[in-house]
Design an enzyme around this catalytic site. Sequence first.
Site, PDB file in Angstrom:
ATOM      1  N   ASP A 202       0.850  -1.284  -0.405  1.00 51.19           N
ATOM      2  CA  ASP A 202       0.257   0.163   0.321  1.00 51.19           C
ATOM      3  C   ASP A 202       0.699   1.545  -0.264  1.00 51.19           C
ATOM      4  O   ASP A 202       0.557   2.024   1.216  1.00 51.19           O
ATOM      5  CB  ASP A 202      -0.224   0.200   1.648  1.00 51.19           C
ATOM      6  CG  ASP A 202      -2.021   0.804   1.402  1.00 51.19           C
ATOM      7  OD1 ASP A 202      -2.288   0.847  -0.148  1.00 51.19           O
ATOM      8  OD2 ASP A 202      -2.315   1.669   2.356  1.00 51.19           O
ATOM      9  N   ASP A 219       3.423   1.812   8.203  1.00 49.20           N
ATOM     10  CA  ASP A 219       2.387   1.107   8.063  1.00 49.20           C
ATOM     11  C   ASP A 219       2.709   0.025   7.134  1.00 49.20           C
ATOM     12  O   ASP A 219       2.349   0.114   5.801  1.00 49.20           O
ATOM     13  CB  ASP A 219       1.522   2.357   7.740  1.00 49.20           C
ATOM     14  CG  ASP A 219      -0.005   1.349   8.173  1.00 49.20           C
ATOM     15  OD1 ASP A 219       0.134   0.018   8.343  1.00 49.20           O
ATOM     16  OD2 ASP A 219      -0.956   1.443   7.249  1.00 49.20           O
TER      17      ASP A 219
END
Length: 315
Positions: A202, A219
């Site tokens: 992502d 993340d």
Amino acid sequence: MSIATPYANLTPDLVLDAVGACGLWPDGRLLALNSYENRVWQVGIEDGAPVIAKFYRPGRWSDAAIAEEHAFALELAADELPVVAPQAFGGRTLLAHGGYRYALYPRRGGRAPSLESAEQLQWLGRLIARLHVVGSRAPFEHRERIDRATLIERPARAVQASPLLPPHLADAYRAAVRRLDEAVTARMEAIGPLRQLRLHGDCHPGNLLWTDDGPHFVDLDDARTGPAVQDLWMLAHDDAAMDALLEGYTSMRDFDPGELAFIPALRAMRQVHHAGWIAARWADPAFPAAFPFAAEPRWWEQHLADLHELADPLG
């Protein structure tokens, strides 16, 4: 706790207690950080730097899948890549308290990279290539893949089961998804098999922070298996930006230019997945507050139009 509202019992006291259970001394300062899928807090620590406490959404990932995320982050950090990796307590990075699984991370600041800067894009390209060098060493066993089942079929089922989709658009939605799915399949068959590796998954500007020392990754929650181009296309707003990214990337690692033909399919699948994600999470109070437009028929009408537009160049 229910799957629909999984964070109902995640109170500030529980967050502080979870951090305290690691042997740290919270000073009572809590700051909720922007996150929809999980819940993330900055927690002040007595006589120390704040930590970031990430509470995983119950039912989303297995323990084994989270362990792979953590292991990948630690492997990247061991290779001196700038990545925010989880901290270990008692030899464990995946922790549990009060019915929740969580991890603690050091706080790392920064700002979004400038995607108009060729120099910064080249730097990002080099950084992503280094991540992919590590990612190509071994496969994931428990993480998801970049594929139709994950990014089209499952989210489409979530939309069709959701009250958000207006009944008068149900047939049109099925037709639009079917057309797009057939177009994506045709594009995949035309391209042929692509080399698969462990990815960030992502890699958009919000998951890359820039400091005076350069960028670092945050993340890895969506780390998964797929082609290298998945970690590049969301950073390239035009051909010149992609050229700059690839200039940096190919200085560190080979890139198959045939993967660029996969970008329209990735863009289309992301649109289907985004709508399905909202539909699947709608009972979570954070989602109606963050995405109120999804309750309006006109948004779904536009979504259908977007799916047809995305399918056009794939045929």
